[in-house]
Design a protein around this motif. Structure first.
Motif, PDB file in Angstrom:
ATOM      1  N   ASP A 311       3.194 130.222  68.555  1.00  0.00           N
ATOM      2  CA  ASP A 311       3.650 129.517  67.359  1.00  0.00           C
ATOM      3  C   ASP A 311       3.059 128.117  67.453  1.00  0.00           C
ATOM      4  OD1 ASP A 311       4.948 128.025  65.422  1.00  0.00           O
ATOM      5  OD2 ASP A 311       6.932 128.845  65.815  1.00  0.00           O
ATOM      6  N   ASN A 312       1.920 127.921  66.846  1.00  0.00           N
ATOM      7  CA  ASN A 312       1.216 126.643  66.958  1.00  0.00           C
ATOM      8  C   ASN A 312       1.566 125.668  65.848  1.00  0.00           C
ATOM      9  OD1 ASN A 312      -0.231 127.346  69.355  1.00  0.00           O
ATOM     10  ND2 ASN A 312      -1.528 128.680  68.110  1.00  0.00           N
ATOM     11  N   VAL A 313       2.620 126.008  65.097  1.00  0.00           N
ATOM     12  CA  VAL A 313       3.109 125.128  64.044  1.00  0.00           C
ATOM     13  C   VAL A 313       4.373 124.390  64.497  1.00  0.00           C
ATOM     14  CG1 VAL A 313       4.015 125.005  61.682  1.00  0.00           C
ATOM     15  CG2 VAL A 313       2.121 126.559  62.229  1.00  0.00           C
ATOM     16  N   ASN A 314       5.344 125.132  65.059  1.00  0.00           N
ATOM     17  CA  ASN A 314       6.650 124.539  65.355  1.00  0.00           C
ATOM     18  C   ASN A 314       7.056 124.561  66.826  1.00  0.00           C
ATOM     19  OD1 ASN A 314       7.502 123.705  62.706  1.00  0.00           O
ATOM     20  ND2 ASN A 314       7.707 125.881  62.190  1.00  0.00           N
ATOM     21  N   PHE A 315       6.386 125.344  67.662  1.00  0.00           N
ATOM     22  CA  PHE A 315       6.742 125.379  69.082  1.00  0.00           C
ATOM     23  C   PHE A 315       5.799 124.479  69.892  1.00  0.00           C
ATOM     24  CE2 PHE A 315       9.601 128.909  70.854  1.00  0.00           C
ATOM     25  CZ  PHE A 315      10.471 128.836  69.791  1.00  0.00           C
ATOM     26  N   ALA A 316       6.389 123.680  70.760  1.00  0.00           N
ATOM     27  CA  ALA A 316       5.600 122.796  71.629  1.00  0.00           C
ATOM     28  C   ALA A 316       5.548 123.316  73.062  1.00  0.00           C
ATOM     29  CB  ALA A 316       6.191 121.382  71.623  1.00  0.00           C
ATOM     30  N   PHE A 317       6.678 123.882  73.543  1.00  0.00           N
ATOM     31  CA  PHE A 317       6.770 124.321  74.943  1.00  0.00           C
ATOM     32  C   PHE A 317       7.725 125.499  75.028  1.00  0.00           C
ATOM     33  CE2 PHE A 317       8.239 124.358  79.302  1.00  0.00           C
ATOM     34  CZ  PHE A 317       7.123 123.994  80.036  1.00  0.00           C
ATOM     35  N   TRP A 318       7.174 126.717  75.175  1.00  0.00           N
ATOM     36  CA  TRP A 318       8.003 127.923  75.287  1.00  0.00           C
ATOM     37  C   TRP A 318       8.757 127.857  76.612  1.00  0.00           C
ATOM     38  CZ3 TRP A 318       7.496 132.406  71.861  1.00  0.00           C
ATOM     39  CH2 TRP A 318       6.645 132.171  70.772  1.00  0.00           C
ATOM     40  N   HIS A 319      10.085 127.763  76.523  1.00  0.00           N
ATOM     41  CA  HIS A 319      10.908 127.386  77.672  1.00  0.00           C
ATOM     42  C   HIS A 319      11.681 128.543  78.282  1.00  0.00           C
ATOM     43  CE1 HIS A 319      14.622 125.927  79.615  1.00  0.00           C
ATOM     44  NE2 HIS A 319      13.905 124.910  80.006  1.00  0.00           N
ATOM     45  N   SER A 320      12.335 129.353  77.486  1.00  0.00           N
ATOM     46  CA  SER A 320      13.158 130.439  78.028  1.00  0.00           C
ATOM     47  C   SER A 320      13.291 131.560  77.008  1.00  0.00           C
ATOM     48  CB  SER A 320      14.542 129.924  78.450  1.00  0.00           C
ATOM     49  OG  SER A 320      15.166 129.211  77.399  1.00  0.00           O
ATOM     50  N   ALA A 321      13.846 132.688  77.463  1.00  0.00           N
ATOM     51  CA  ALA A 321      13.940 133.873  76.616  1.00  0.00           C
ATOM     52  C   ALA A 321      15.251 134.600  76.870  1.00  0.00           C
ATOM     53  CB  ALA A 321      12.769 134.825  76.903  1.00  0.00           C
ATOM     54  N   THR A 322      15.790 135.235  75.818  1.00  0.00           N
ATOM     55  CA  THR A 322      17.016 136.031  75.925  1.00  0.00           C
ATOM     56  C   THR A 322      16.877 137.270  75.060  1.00  0.00           C
ATOM     57  OG1 THR A 322      18.356 134.022  76.211  1.00  0.00           O
ATOM     58  CG2 THR A 322      19.524 136.048  75.598  1.00  0.00           C
ATOM     59  N   PHE A 323      17.076 138.454  75.652  1.00  0.00           N
ATOM     60  CA  PHE A 323      17.119 139.700  74.883  1.00  0.00           C
ATOM     61  C   PHE A 323      18.493 139.856  74.239  1.00  0.00           C
ATOM     62  CE2 PHE A 323      13.853 140.839  78.048  1.00  0.00           C
ATOM     63  CZ  PHE A 323      12.891 141.443  77.235  1.00  0.00           C
ATOM     64  N   ASN A 324      18.552 140.570  73.120  1.00  0.00           N
ATOM     65  CA  ASN A 324      19.853 141.039  72.656  1.00  0.00           C
ATOM     66  C   ASN A 324      20.191 142.328  73.405  1.00  0.00           C
ATOM     67  OD1 ASN A 324      18.042 142.814  71.396  1.00  0.00           O
ATOM     68  ND2 ASN A 324      19.309 143.015  69.556  1.00  0.00           N
ATOM     69  N   GLN A 325      21.424 142.791  73.261  1.00  0.00           N
ATOM     70  CA  GLN A 325      21.860 143.959  74.013  1.00  0.00           C
ATOM     71  C   GLN A 325      21.078 145.211  73.636  1.00  0.00           C
ATOM     72  OE1 GLN A 325      23.879 144.328  76.586  1.00  0.00           O
ATOM     73  NE2 GLN A 325      23.620 146.557  76.604  1.00  0.00           N
ATOM     74  N   GLY A 326      20.669 145.322  72.376  1.00  0.00           N
ATOM     75  CA  GLY A 326      19.944 146.499  71.929  1.00  0.00           C
ATOM     76  C   GLY A 326      18.488 146.512  72.326  1.00  0.00           C
ATOM     77  N   ALA A 327      18.018 145.452  72.959  1.00  0.00           N
ATOM     78  CA  ALA A 327      16.627 145.338  73.411  1.00  0.00           C
ATOM     79  C   ALA A 327      15.631 145.466  72.262  1.00  0.00           C
ATOM     80  CB  ALA A 327      16.321 146.366  74.501  1.00  0.00           C
ATOM     81  N   THR A 488      18.558 137.790  84.706  1.00  0.00           N
ATOM     82  CA  THR A 488      18.528 139.225  85.006  1.00  0.00           C
ATOM     83  C   THR A 488      19.630 139.842  84.152  1.00  0.00           C
ATOM     84  OG1 THR A 488      17.843 138.732  87.270  1.00  0.00           O
ATOM     85  CG2 THR A 488      18.618 140.959  86.837  1.00  0.00           C
ATOM     86  N   GLN A 489      19.307 140.124  82.899  1.00  0.00           N
ATOM     87  CA  GLN A 489      20.344 140.520  81.958  1.00  0.00           C
ATOM     88  C   GLN A 489      20.897 141.900  82.278  1.00  0.00           C
ATOM     89  OE1 GLN A 489      18.527 138.374  77.999  1.00  0.00           O
ATOM     90  NE2 GLN A 489      19.968 140.033  77.709  1.00  0.00           N
ATOM     91  N   PRO A 490      22.222 142.009  82.347  1.00  0.00           N
ATOM     92  CA  PRO A 490      22.833 143.320  82.607  1.00  0.00           C
ATOM     93  C   PRO A 490      22.915 144.151  81.337  1.00  0.00           C
ATOM     94  CG  PRO A 490      24.542 141.672  82.324  1.00  0.00           C
ATOM     95  CD  PRO A 490      23.215 140.932  82.233  1.00  0.00           C
ATOM     96  N   ASP A 491      23.135 145.425  81.504  1.00  0.00           N
ATOM     97  CA  ASP A 491      23.573 146.255  80.387  1.00  0.00           C
ATOM     98  C   ASP A 491      25.093 146.116  80.359  1.00  0.00           C
ATOM     99  OD1 ASP A 491      24.402 148.200  78.630  1.00  0.00           O
ATOM    100  OD2 ASP A 491      22.910 149.673  79.244  1.00  0.00           O
ATOM    101  N   TYR A 492      25.558 145.266  79.471  1.00  0.00           N
ATOM    102  CA  TYR A 492      26.989 144.905  79.475  1.00  0.00           C
ATOM    103  C   TYR A 492      27.904 146.099  79.243  1.00  0.00           C
ATOM    104  CZ  TYR A 492      25.800 139.928  79.358  1.00  0.00           C
ATOM    105  OH  TYR A 492      25.340 138.685  79.660  1.00  0.00           O
ATOM    106  N   PHE A 493      27.393 147.146  78.603  1.00  0.00           N
ATOM    107  CA  PHE A 493      28.276 148.254  78.220  1.00  0.00           C
ATOM    108  C   PHE A 493      28.001 149.524  79.008  1.00  0.00           C
ATOM    109  CE2 PHE A 493      27.714 145.418  74.549  1.00  0.00           C
ATOM    110  CZ  PHE A 493      28.999 144.899  74.541  1.00  0.00           C
ATOM    111  N   ASP A 494      27.213 149.406  80.071  1.00  0.00           N
ATOM    112  CA  ASP A 494      27.044 150.493  81.028  1.00  0.00           C
ATOM    113  C   ASP A 494      28.234 150.429  81.978  1.00  0.00           C
ATOM    114  OD1 ASP A 494      26.386 152.198  83.055  1.00  0.00           O
ATOM    115  OD2 ASP A 494      24.358 151.426  83.347  1.00  0.00           O
ATOM    116  N   ARG A 495      28.908 151.538  82.203  1.00  0.00           N
ATOM    117  CA  ARG A 495      30.113 151.525  83.044  1.00  0.00           C
ATOM    118  C   ARG A 495      29.843 150.979  84.433  1.00  0.00           C
ATOM    119  NH1 ARG A 495      33.173 157.263  81.660  1.00  0.00           N
ATOM    120  NH2 ARG A 495      33.616 156.802  79.465  1.00  0.00           N
ATOM    121  N   SER A 496      28.634 151.188  84.928  1.00  0.00           N
ATOM    122  CA  SER A 496      28.318 150.691  86.270  1.00  0.00           C
ATOM    123  C   SER A 496      28.222 149.173  86.289  1.00  0.00           C
ATOM    124  CB  SER A 496      26.984 151.273  86.743  1.00  0.00           C
ATOM    125  OG  SER A 496      25.914 150.838  85.923  1.00  0.00           O
TER     126      SER A 496
END
Length: 498
Positions: A311-327, A488-496
């Motif tokens: 994103d060379n318009v609005n992003f200056a420094f890609w810092h971190s990332a987060t998946f949603n639960q559904g991937a 290290t995102q967990p699968d929040y709804f996996d019983r394990s």
């Protein structure tokens, strides 16, 4: 001059601080910590103009922003506790969790809290081990600590030393935390360009570590360009002293984003800042300075890039990332100004220094990251407040995508991105500026949801515990984890996982 008028009326409430109770300190002899600031995470302290200072004071007097150090929050947030810094005086950084314990990183070492009573966290250990930025994570009986400042050696009594000297050390430190009151330093692994952050890919017998680092120089013997990948460390759980780098996969064979002058205002890609893995889906997302990447980690020693976006318009420094639960989504953050600038104002606007929400479309190796929208906190901050998107985590609610996130002096924001194109804030907590006259670095570094509560590590003010009571987030209170490293995102709804 930027306007300080808020986009909606604030509800102003004074918070209640809880004093720290109990102390058992584990101190390792050490010299003073001299952190080497990097473009991605640094503090600032500078004078602003007299007109800007006058505007800040006027905004405070008119109730447009909180007063200096005043706590305000939305009605659905409660401030349960604050524990100030104690023996570890440096900049507070990242957080990790295990059972009834929280582990808080600090540029001078780390601290362990007993959070069995979230209203009154108790310190059980403080370990002095200088080396910015001391990103922290845990797995079983092991704790991992990133060192991203050049040190005289790998010990906890090292001193600052120039990276131009071959004998200097940077990398990963490993501690045995089987006894939480007495952590023991057991191993160290040097990595190219140090370890700004790291991400665990835990397996039964071994723990893999993806080490993110950047900014090489021909004058640095152990950090030579091109630095276009990540270090992969393998740690045998039963013999952590045998930990070693097993690969350095090249993620950017064509060099990544060139930055200026091709893309003015954008960081050139010379490595990654942070990586988040979703082991249940064999996926990872990398925030790599000028690039965002999606990659396959089915073979953890040999990650494979699936897609790469810029994103060379609005992003200056890609810092971190987060998946949603559904991937099927990734939230990338842009750390405009390196975390040391006032970017949450009308002058910067809503699309810079913000989150970028990307849908993941397609299947297998043909998956693509498709941009949908930006999210930024809807409350303007003072010109004396460093504020930009920073570390956060999912709040686990089935059927919805909700995240809690730090914004430095912009505070803590809880927001919903179930509709990728129309994200909205549902709760917030913040303090007023540290100063009304000088831009002083501070605010919350990481804000994470763990077992019913929000925990925040404020760089200056210490460890905060918050509770959100809202119909949208209440279902998350039923989710219980035995361990959480947010990258290290967990699968929040996996019983394990509960």
């Amino acid at each position: 001059m930027s306007s300080l008028h808020t986009t909606r009326v604030r509800r102003r409430r004074l918070g209640v601080a809880a004093a720290a109770a109990g102390l058992f300190a584990t101190l390792l002899a050490a010299g003073p910590a001299v952190a080497t600031p990097d473009p991605g995470d640094r503090q600032a302290k500078e004078k602003i103009s007299s007109s800007q200072a006058a505007e800040v004071k006027s905004a405070i007097e008119n109730g447009e922003i909180p007063g200096v150090d005043e706590i305000v929050h939305s009605p659905n947030i409660s401030h349960l506790a604050n524990v100030p810094k104690d023996l570890i005086k440096g900049t507070n950084s990242d957080l990790a969790f295990q059972g009834n314990y929280a582990f808080t990183g600090n540029y001078d070492g780390f601290r362990i809290f007993d959070i069995s009573n979230p209203k009154a966290p108790k310190t059980v250990a403080q370990v002095l081990c200088p080396g910015s930025q001391n990103d922290v994570s845990v797995s079983g009986d092991l704790l991992f600590l990133s060192t991203d400042s050049s040190r005289s050696d790998n010990s906890c009594n090292s001193t600052s030393q120039p990276a131009t000297e071959k004998s200097s050390w940077e990398g990963m430190k490993i501690f045995d935390i089987s006894d939480k009151r007495n952590p023991k330093y057991v191993a160290a692994v040097e990595t190219a360009c140090g370890s700004h952050t790291h991400t665990l890919v835990p397996e039964r017998k071994d723990v893999y570590i993806y080490v993110s680092s950047y900014s090489p120089s021909v004058s640095f013997p152990d950090c030579q360009p091109p630095h276009d990948g990540i270090s992969v460390i393998k740690v045998p759980r039963k013999s952590p002293e045998k930990a070693a780098v097993v690969n350095f996969p090249v993620l950017f064979p064509e060099g990544g984003n060139p930055g200026a002058p091709t893309n003015p205002g954008v960081s050139a890609t010379t490595g990654c800042h942070d990586i988040t893995v979703l082991p249940s889906k064999d996926l990872a997302a990398g925030a790599c300075m000028g690039d965002g990447i999606l990659f396959d980690i089915k073979d953890p020693e040999h990650p494979k890039v699936i897609d790469q976006v810029q994103d060379n318009v609005n992003f200056a420094f890609w810092h971190s990332a987060t998946f949603n639960q559904g991937a099927n989504k990734v939230v990338f953050t842009d750390e405009l100004g390196g975390g040391g600038a006032a970017t949450c104002n009308a002058e910067i606007g809503p699309n810079r220094g913000a989150d970028g929400i990307y849908d993941i479309v397609g299947k297998g190796d043909k998956r693509k990251l498709v941009f949908r929208s930006y999210y930024k906190i809807p409350r303007y901050q003072a010109d004396t407040e460093n504020c930009v998107a920073h570390n956060g985590s999912l709040i686990p609610v089935k059927g919805r995508d909700i995240m809690v996130q730090s914004w430095y002096q912009g505070g803590v924001s809880v927001w919903d991105f179930t509709n990728s194109s129309k994200p909205k804030e549902i709760a917030y907590f913040e303090r007023g500026p540290i100063s009304a006259e000088t831009l002083v670095g501070g605010g919350t570094w990481s804000s994470y949801y763990y077992n019913g509560y929000i925990y925040s590590n404020d760089m200056v003010k210490g460890f905060d515990v918050l509770k959100i009571d809202d119909r949208l987030t209440d279902p998350a209170k039923r989710v219980r984890l035995s361990e959480l490293n947010v990258q290290t995102q967990p699968d929040y709804f996996d019983r394990s996982g509960h």
